[in-house]
Design a protein around this motif. Structure first.
Motif, PDB file in Angstrom:
ATOM      1  N   THR A 151      42.219  41.907  45.094  1.00  0.00           N
ATOM      2  CA  THR A 151      42.410  40.633  44.650  1.00  0.00           C
ATOM      3  C   THR A 151      43.396  39.867  45.819  1.00  0.00           C
ATOM      4  O   THR A 151      44.195  40.659  46.349  1.00  0.00           O
ATOM      5  CB  THR A 151      43.452  40.485  43.492  1.00  0.00           C
ATOM      6  N   SER A 152      43.258  38.855  46.411  1.00  0.00           N
ATOM      7  CA  SER A 152      43.830  38.174  47.459  1.00  0.00           C
ATOM      8  C   SER A 152      45.285  37.976  47.232  1.00  0.00           C
ATOM      9  O   SER A 152      46.156  37.907  48.008  1.00  0.00           O
ATOM     10  CB  SER A 152      42.993  36.977  48.211  1.00  0.00           C
ATOM     11  N   THR A 153      45.687  37.669  46.054  1.00  0.00           N
ATOM     12  CA  THR A 153      46.868  37.443  45.631  1.00  0.00           C
ATOM     13  C   THR A 153      47.795  38.755  45.949  1.00  0.00           C
ATOM     14  O   THR A 153      49.203  38.517  46.120  1.00  0.00           O
ATOM     15  CB  THR A 153      47.142  37.276  44.048  1.00  0.00           C
ATOM     16  N   ALA A 154      47.384  39.866  46.274  1.00  0.00           N
ATOM     17  CA  ALA A 154      48.242  40.898  46.359  1.00  0.00           C
ATOM     18  C   ALA A 154      48.538  40.855  47.782  1.00  0.00           C
ATOM     19  O   ALA A 154      49.854  41.462  48.065  1.00  0.00           O
ATOM     20  CB  ALA A 154      47.414  42.206  46.089  1.00  0.00           C
ATOM     21  N   TRP A 155      48.127  40.192  48.695  1.00  0.00           N
ATOM     22  CA  TRP A 155      48.743  39.957  50.185  1.00  0.00           C
ATOM     23  C   TRP A 155      50.162  39.390  50.094  1.00  0.00           C
ATOM     24  O   TRP A 155      50.998  39.359  51.056  1.00  0.00           O
ATOM     25  CB  TRP A 155      48.073  38.950  50.927  1.00  0.00           C
ATOM     26  N   ASN A 159      37.446  33.822  33.478  1.00  0.00           N
ATOM     27  CA  ASN A 159      37.273  32.876  34.913  1.00  0.00           C
ATOM     28  C   ASN A 159      38.426  32.144  35.274  1.00  0.00           C
ATOM     29  O   ASN A 159      38.260  30.875  35.847  1.00  0.00           O
ATOM     30  CB  ASN A 159      36.104  32.002  34.690  1.00  0.00           C
ATOM     31  N   CYS A 160      39.531  32.172  34.347  1.00  0.00           N
ATOM     32  CA  CYS A 160      40.862  31.501  34.712  1.00  0.00           C
ATOM     33  C   CYS A 160      42.012  32.429  35.056  1.00  0.00           C
ATOM     34  O   CYS A 160      43.000  31.947  34.950  1.00  0.00           O
ATOM     35  CB  CYS A 160      41.126  30.525  33.369  1.00  0.00           C
ATOM     36  N   ASP A 161      41.573  33.568  35.587  1.00  0.00           N
ATOM     37  CA  ASP A 161      42.602  34.402  35.629  1.00  0.00           C
ATOM     38  C   ASP A 161      43.379  33.943  37.042  1.00  0.00           C
ATOM     39  O   ASP A 161      42.958  34.018  38.180  1.00  0.00           O
ATOM     40  CB  ASP A 161      42.207  35.990  36.081  1.00  0.00           C
ATOM     41  N   GLU A 162      44.855  33.672  36.882  1.00  0.00           N
ATOM     42  CA  GLU A 162      45.438  33.346  38.064  1.00  0.00           C
ATOM     43  C   GLU A 162      45.919  34.555  39.020  1.00  0.00           C
ATOM     44  O   GLU A 162      46.450  34.260  40.104  1.00  0.00           O
ATOM     45  CB  GLU A 162      46.717  32.413  37.688  1.00  0.00           C
ATOM     46  N   VAL A 163      45.948  35.809  38.738  1.00  0.00           N
ATOM     47  CA  VAL A 163      46.433  36.713  39.486  1.00  0.00           C
ATOM     48  C   VAL A 163      45.142  37.552  40.215  1.00  0.00           C
ATOM     49  O   VAL A 163      45.060  37.955  41.114  1.00  0.00           O
ATOM     50  CB  VAL A 163      46.903  38.018  38.596  1.00  0.00           C
ATOM     51  N   GLY A 172      36.028  34.191  28.680  1.00  0.00           N
ATOM     52  CA  GLY A 172      36.380  32.748  28.713  1.00  0.00           C
ATOM     53  C   GLY A 172      37.736  32.505  29.487  1.00  0.00           C
ATOM     54  O   GLY A 172      38.185  33.229  30.146  1.00  0.00           O
ATOM     55  N   CYS A 173      38.201  31.183  29.352  1.00  0.00           N
ATOM     56  CA  CYS A 173      39.208  30.850  30.165  1.00  0.00           C
ATOM     57  C   CYS A 173      40.706  31.420  29.471  1.00  0.00           C
ATOM     58  O   CYS A 173      41.220  30.844  28.813  1.00  0.00           O
ATOM     59  CB  CYS A 173      39.358  29.368  30.268  1.00  0.00           C
ATOM     60  N   LEU A 174      41.224  32.437  30.190  1.00  0.00           N
ATOM     61  CA  LEU A 174      42.456  33.295  29.573  1.00  0.00           C
ATOM     62  C   LEU A 174      43.230  33.386  30.936  1.00  0.00           C
ATOM     63  O   LEU A 174      42.846  33.717  32.019  1.00  0.00           O
ATOM     64  CB  LEU A 174      42.133  34.381  28.865  1.00  0.00           C
ATOM     65  N   LYS A 175      44.606  33.341  30.771  1.00  0.00           N
ATOM     66  CA  LYS A 175      45.396  33.810  31.838  1.00  0.00           C
ATOM     67  C   LYS A 175      45.488  35.316  31.904  1.00  0.00           C
ATOM     68  O   LYS A 175      45.147  36.010  31.038  1.00  0.00           O
ATOM     69  CB  LYS A 175      46.821  33.209  31.602  1.00  0.00           C
ATOM     70  N   HIS A 176      45.969  35.988  33.111  1.00  0.00           N
ATOM     71  CA  HIS A 176      45.807  37.178  33.286  1.00  0.00           C
ATOM     72  C   HIS A 176      46.465  38.014  32.134  1.00  0.00           C
ATOM     73  O   HIS A 176      45.627  38.993  31.866  1.00  0.00           O
ATOM     74  CB  HIS A 176      46.672  37.632  34.496  1.00  0.00           C
ATOM     75  N   ASN A 177      47.474  37.667  31.766  1.00  0.00           N
ATOM     76  CA  ASN A 177      48.146  38.684  30.601  1.00  0.00           C
ATOM     77  C   ASN A 177      47.719  38.371  29.380  1.00  0.00           C
ATOM     78  O   ASN A 177      47.803  38.932  28.334  1.00  0.00           O
ATOM     79  CB  ASN A 177      49.853  38.431  30.902  1.00  0.00           C
ATOM     80  N   ASP A 178      47.167  37.037  29.073  1.00  0.00           N
ATOM     81  CA  ASP A 178      46.657  36.818  27.695  1.00  0.00           C
ATOM     82  C   ASP A 178      45.730  37.525  27.332  1.00  0.00           C
ATOM     83  O   ASP A 178      45.232  37.784  26.306  1.00  0.00           O
ATOM     84  CB  ASP A 178      46.022  35.241  27.901  1.00  0.00           C
ATOM     85  N   LEU A 179      45.019  38.264  28.023  1.00  0.00           N
ATOM     86  CA  LEU A 179      43.927  39.383  27.497  1.00  0.00           C
ATOM     87  C   LEU A 179      44.567  40.343  26.807  1.00  0.00           C
ATOM     88  O   LEU A 179      43.752  40.766  25.867  1.00  0.00           O
ATOM     89  CB  LEU A 179      42.985  39.773  28.696  1.00  0.00           C
ATOM     90  N   LEU A 180      45.875  40.667  27.095  1.00  0.00           N
ATOM     91  CA  LEU A 180      46.714  41.786  26.183  1.00  0.00           C
ATOM     92  C   LEU A 180      46.655  41.362  24.690  1.00  0.00           C
ATOM     93  O   LEU A 180      46.647  42.374  23.683  1.00  0.00           O
ATOM     94  CB  LEU A 180      47.887  42.061  26.787  1.00  0.00           C
TER      95      LEU A 180
END
Length: 237
Positions: free
Chosen positions: A148-152, A192-196, A214-222
């Protein structure tokens, strides 16, 4: 010569033996008592949390699994320092933890459910650390499986972040050859809405059951009910 008392005792002993003999014979005719029915034991679940997290993130999914009949003795959470190297440190520690779980439960195999960075740790263990022989189901929730590019943003000072960057040593080796090796059943769940995770489709893997949530934030999958239902159905497969 027997006295009257001794004769009476002998007679009573003989009568008791004669009365007991039919009961013993009947018991013998029945054969050994059948063993109680026991359901085949399911694999215990080992949860592997993500970067900058801890085992507490699994509360919702653990509760759902308990509602399905799992006991606390079948649910285990691996806690670890998320700033260390996947291949040099963390995968080996996960392997030792899995062996501890197998000793405690007597289980031949375990199921692994990982979130985010935990997906890389557990995949390395499965692919290079002997885990393919003892992991039955492997699940990745929002894992940076192809980087993931956010890890940079933190790669300059943090080894785990470097491991998550696209093209890193860890990502490259996990993707080489078969990305889902062995007889392990693999599944990924991605948003497809993962910000991380960037790009979003870094999560799915060839050879895995890949499920968009669906459209969930990264931690919302938990804590998402639909994701939980999908994970539980996959573990039961």
């Amino acid at each position: 010569m027997l006295t009257a008392r001794q004769g009476l005792i002998a007679l009573l002993t003989l009568c008791l033996a004669v009365l007991a003999a039919p009961a013993a014979a009947r018991a013998s005719d029945r054969g050994p008592a059948p063993a109680p029915d026991r359901a085949s034991p399911r694999s215990p679940v080992v949860f592997v949390h993500g970067y900058n997290a801890d085992p507490g993130v699994w509360g919702a999914l653990r509760a759902d699994l308990r509602a399905d009949g799992y006991t606390d003795a079948e649910l285990f959470s691996f806690g670890y320092d998320t700033h260390q190297s996947v291949n040099e440190v963390l995968a080996g520690r996960l392997g030792a933890y899995v062996e501890q779980v197998r000793r405690e439960t007597g289980a031949a195999k375990v199921d692994v459910v990982a979130h985010s960075f935990g997906s890389l740790v557990s995949r390395w263990y499965v692919k290079f650390g002997g885990g393919a022989a003892v992991v039955d189901h492997w699940v990745s929730l929002a894992g940076p499986n192809r980087g993931t590019s956010t890890a940079w943003a933190c790669a300059l000072w943090d080894q785990a972040c470097r491991d998550m960057t696209p093209g890193s040593y860890v990502v490259k080796n996990l993707g080489s050859g078969d990305p889902t090796p062995g007889a392990v059943k693999y599944a990924t769940f991605w948003s497809n809405c993962d910000e991380v995770i960037n790009p979003d489709d870094s999560v799915p893997l060839t050879g895995a059951a890949n499920t968009p949530v669906g459209c969930l934030k990264h931690n919302d999958l938990l804590g998402d009910d639909g994701t939980s239902a999908g994970v539980r159905a996959f573990l039961a497969s």
